[in-house]
Design an enzyme around this catalytic site. Sequence first.
Site, PDB file in Angstrom:
ATOM      1  N   TRP A  36       0.822  -1.216   0.000  1.00 59.43           N
ATOM      2  CA  TRP A  36       0.000   0.000   0.000  1.00 59.43           C
ATOM      3  C   TRP A  36       0.854   1.263   0.000  1.00 59.43           C
ATOM      4  O   TRP A  36       0.355   2.354   0.191  1.00 59.43           O
ATOM      5  CB  TRP A  36      -0.949   0.001   1.200  1.00 59.43           C
ATOM      6  CG  TRP A  36      -0.272   0.050   2.558  1.00 59.43           C
ATOM      7  CD1 TRP A  36       0.982  -0.395   2.874  1.00 59.43           C
ATOM      8  CD2 TRP A  36      -0.814   0.573   3.768  1.00 59.43           C
ATOM      9  NE1 TRP A  36       1.253  -0.192   4.196  1.00 59.43           N
ATOM     10  CE2 TRP A  36       0.161   0.393   4.780  1.00 59.43           C
ATOM     11  CE3 TRP A  36      -2.026   1.159   4.110  1.00 59.43           C
ATOM     12  CZ2 TRP A  36      -0.040   0.794   6.099  1.00 59.43           C
ATOM     13  CZ3 TRP A  36      -2.231   1.540   5.435  1.00 59.43           C
ATOM     14  CH2 TRP A  36      -1.257   1.368   6.404  1.00 59.43           C
ATOM     15  N   ASP A  37       2.154   1.112  -0.278  1.00 59.18           N
ATOM     16  CA  ASP A  37       3.077   2.240  -0.175  1.00 59.18           C
ATOM     17  C   ASP A  37       2.802   3.331  -1.201  1.00 59.18           C
ATOM     18  O   ASP A  37       3.262   4.465  -1.040  1.00 59.18           O
ATOM     19  CB  ASP A  37       4.513   1.732  -0.296  1.00 59.18           C
ATOM     20  CG  ASP A  37       4.850   0.730   0.790  1.00 59.18           C
ATOM     21  OD1 ASP A  37       5.442   1.118   1.797  1.00 59.18           O
ATOM     22  OD2 ASP A  37       4.479  -0.451   0.633  1.00 59.18           O
ATOM     23  N   GLU A  78      -1.238  -5.878  11.756  1.00 65.08           N
ATOM     24  CA  GLU A  78      -0.677  -7.153  11.296  1.00 65.08           C
ATOM     25  C   GLU A  78      -0.337  -8.133  12.413  1.00 65.08           C
ATOM     26  O   GLU A  78      -0.171  -9.316  12.155  1.00 65.08           O
ATOM     27  CB  GLU A  78       0.569  -6.950  10.423  1.00 65.08           C
ATOM     28  CG  GLU A  78       0.276  -6.307   9.081  1.00 65.08           C
ATOM     29  CD  GLU A  78       1.472  -6.331   8.152  1.00 65.08           C
ATOM     30  OE1 GLU A  78       2.614  -6.410   8.635  1.00 65.08           O
ATOM     31  OE2 GLU A  78       1.261  -6.274   6.932  1.00 65.08           O
ATOM     32  N   LYS A 102       1.972  -3.858  16.250  1.00 70.06           N
ATOM     33  CA  LYS A 102       3.234  -3.759  15.511  1.00 70.06           C
ATOM     34  C   LYS A 102       3.410  -2.353  14.931  1.00 70.06           C
ATOM     35  O   LYS A 102       4.506  -1.808  14.910  1.00 70.06           O
ATOM     36  CB  LYS A 102       3.245  -4.791  14.387  1.00 70.06           C
ATOM     37  CG  LYS A 102       4.405  -4.671  13.415  1.00 70.06           C
ATOM     38  CD  LYS A 102       4.252  -5.653  12.266  1.00 70.06           C
ATOM     39  CE  LYS A 102       5.319  -5.453  11.209  1.00 70.06           C
ATOM     40  NZ  LYS A 102       5.131  -6.357  10.060  1.00 70.06           N
ATOM     41  N   GLN A 103       2.316  -1.782  14.444  1.00 67.98           N
ATOM     42  CA  GLN A 103       2.380  -0.490  13.770  1.00 67.98           C
ATOM     43  C   GLN A 103       1.017   0.186  13.858  1.00 67.98           C
ATOM     44  O   GLN A 103       0.053  -0.390  14.348  1.00 67.98           O
ATOM     45  CB  GLN A 103       2.771  -0.685  12.309  1.00 67.98           C
ATOM     46  CG  GLN A 103       1.833  -1.597  11.536  1.00 67.98           C
ATOM     47  CD  GLN A 103       2.346  -1.923  10.159  1.00 67.98           C
ATOM     48  OE1 GLN A 103       2.916  -1.092   9.476  1.00 67.98           O
ATOM     49  NE2 GLN A 103       2.144  -3.162   9.725  1.00 67.98           N
TER      50      GLN A 103
END
Length: 803
Positions: free
Chosen positions: A361-362, A500, A620-621
């Site tokens: 998705w960058d 995630e 995680k993020q």
Amino acid sequence: MSPSNSHPSDDPWSIVFEGYDPEKEGRREALCALGNGYFVTRAAAPEATADEVHYPGTYRAGLYNRLVSQVNGEEVDDESIVNLPNWLSLTFRIDGGEWFSLDAVEILAYRQILQLRQGLLRREVQFRDRQGRETTLQEQRFVSMDRPHLAGLHIELTPENWSGNLEIRSAIDGRVTNNNVDRYAPFNKQHLEPVATGALPEGIWLTMRTCQSHIDIAMAARTRVAANGHEVNAAQIRDCDEAQVAERIQVQVERGATVAIEKIAALYTSRDPAIAQSTEAAQLAIQQAPNFAELLKAHQRAWERLWLRCDFDLDPVKYLEAARMHIFHVLQTVSPHTVDLDVGIPARGWHGEDYRGHIFWDETFVLAFLSCRFPAIVRSILLYRYRRLNEARQLARQHGYRGAMFPWRSASTGREETPRFQFNLLSGQWMPDNTFLQRHIGAIVAYTVWQYYITTNDQVFLSDWGAELLIEIARFFSSIATYNPKRDRYEILGVVGSDEYHTTYPEAETPGINNNTYTNLMAVWTLCRAREALGRLSPSRRAELCHVLELHQDEIDQWDVVSRKMYVSFHDDGILSQYEGFERLQAFDVEQFHEQHGKQRIEWVLKAEGDDINRYQIAKQADVAVLFFLLSEMELTALLKRLGYAFDQEQMQRTIAYHLQRTTHESSLSRLIYAGATATLDCDTSWQLFTQALFTDCSHRDGSGTETGIHLGAMAGTLHMLHHCYLGLCARDAILYLQPSFPAHLNRLRVNLNHQGNDLQIEITAKHLGITAAPDNRESVKIICQGQVANVQPGTSIGIHLD
């Protein structure tokens, strides 16, 4: 800059690395990689081969191959970006001794200079060999931004205290594998098969072929040597085998006399447009190529044109240097040469093999910067998604849904490339990988489509491609949402959010979590945008599209129903939950974990100890915070109001603070997203997180993994932060909105951009905003800044005092 492995330079366009450190070599090879949007070559030393220190790598954008491996007792296949033959290969020896290697000599001085303005890497080395001979080496290299299939290497050798016979060996080495990432060690790595090698009247050539995708890769190279300004006779020896071709040139050198070595290389593949045959094209390119100096001059002019569109000024200068390096790597990954290649935006650039070169998705973070500078590039990246729309439709049907379900990871065809297992390096065991359940990727495709359209007003794109993408993604979200009569709400069940870590509920037998807030709200946003897109089409095109897609009014009406009745999970105190049930998980002490285990991956450590990350309130993020990054406070509040939920700024602040406290930032994007989420709410926190993101690849933070590829999304995201958060830039149709949240740590920011065909320069300080329109603009530009409205006529400037 402030990275620990570089030193300040008087030139804000240069990044200087002092000294040679084998432990830092992999990071420098990625940071100093050179590319042009067609291919990228890592900054490995020409004399090096792949080992524990060095990793030569060349990657053509979007060139993949699929291999089958035995993993965890099962047969799995993985598609990977392919490491291509090493065109850099060049070394030398003195009087028949050992071939030069950095690791076999005493290094007296060592410096690398990455010159961003020119797209040039320089290396300066002074060394003493085992015989006491001292030599100075000066190297320059580039990957041509003017001629996308060419690259050049120039080396000058000066014997300081010796005279003798110098033998130079220049090769194209096809004996390469994909071996850049440790955790891929159990997988097959041999992607290339030899086809042919040979010699030209001046030069050598090699052709390889990918073993599954059957793409021919042809390289040719020409090496010239001059001593004391006089060219030496052509190669005396040529060595060829099935996967390597080399030529050797010998020259007698005298103490203090400089020997110049020039190598020009060409790369073509059978997927390239406007060629008949790749080997022939590479050979012809080398025969016709001018010398190094002429190629370099044209390359520098091409970079000058790019910088005219992209450069900006930022004070203090240490932030400017880092931001310029980020622009540099964005343009090396996607440039005007990318437009015809049908490629996406890889998470690690084309700079290494991490994530196998896959597309996630960058693009969300990259395209925002490019839209107001290179709209043709952005359109081409969005067409990468459109060309895979049928594959996304098929994926949706396989799972029982309608519309288009884009995969979390894609490569050449658009099929789901998320691996079934990931290897835990701590336990030495395989773990199932359920991150393919990140259905929110469809909303990101829709978001980038819409942002491009409202920024550029490209009506043709919306009509021919964009609206169809939005409709099919809206169909998917409408069909994946299930109605819960007890709540009188629609829910999205069995997915994974951007965190995630949480892929299932504790003790659950099936993967997936329910009602991920980010996924649900972006689904609502997509449904609303699809309806709006239909309303912006001409009546004839709308009728045509509805006919072709069998889209009827009752389905459009259902989108409206779902977009007003989607369930969103809140904690009892009004905080937005990451997903339903997150607040019931156990607390997790991150500081205590790091004291015991350092910077090890929490998920891996817990699994190795027989525990499960799904039991804990730890992310995680960024997950919920992505909403606050992508959407303005007004947009997000309006979405929740549409659903019947009250949500104010105080709840927003507590929501971000709650989730920030529970996030480990094990992704390079995480700090960046939180920096954007807090830009208008907590300036100090935002700035702290922003600077950490700004230096992600430059610093030596443990576990960043830059040696296996740059973090392209994070790099581009910092540019997004400067433009869209701190400057507050937002284009909506013909109007340019500016709502600055300018950090006190910055003195000045100046950007150049194009708004729907009109060139503007915008400069901001703490109290003042200035806008200058180019004299040849075709029309005035309407600006709205902090409620003030102004029309900037061509060739004029305006100033606005900031509150």
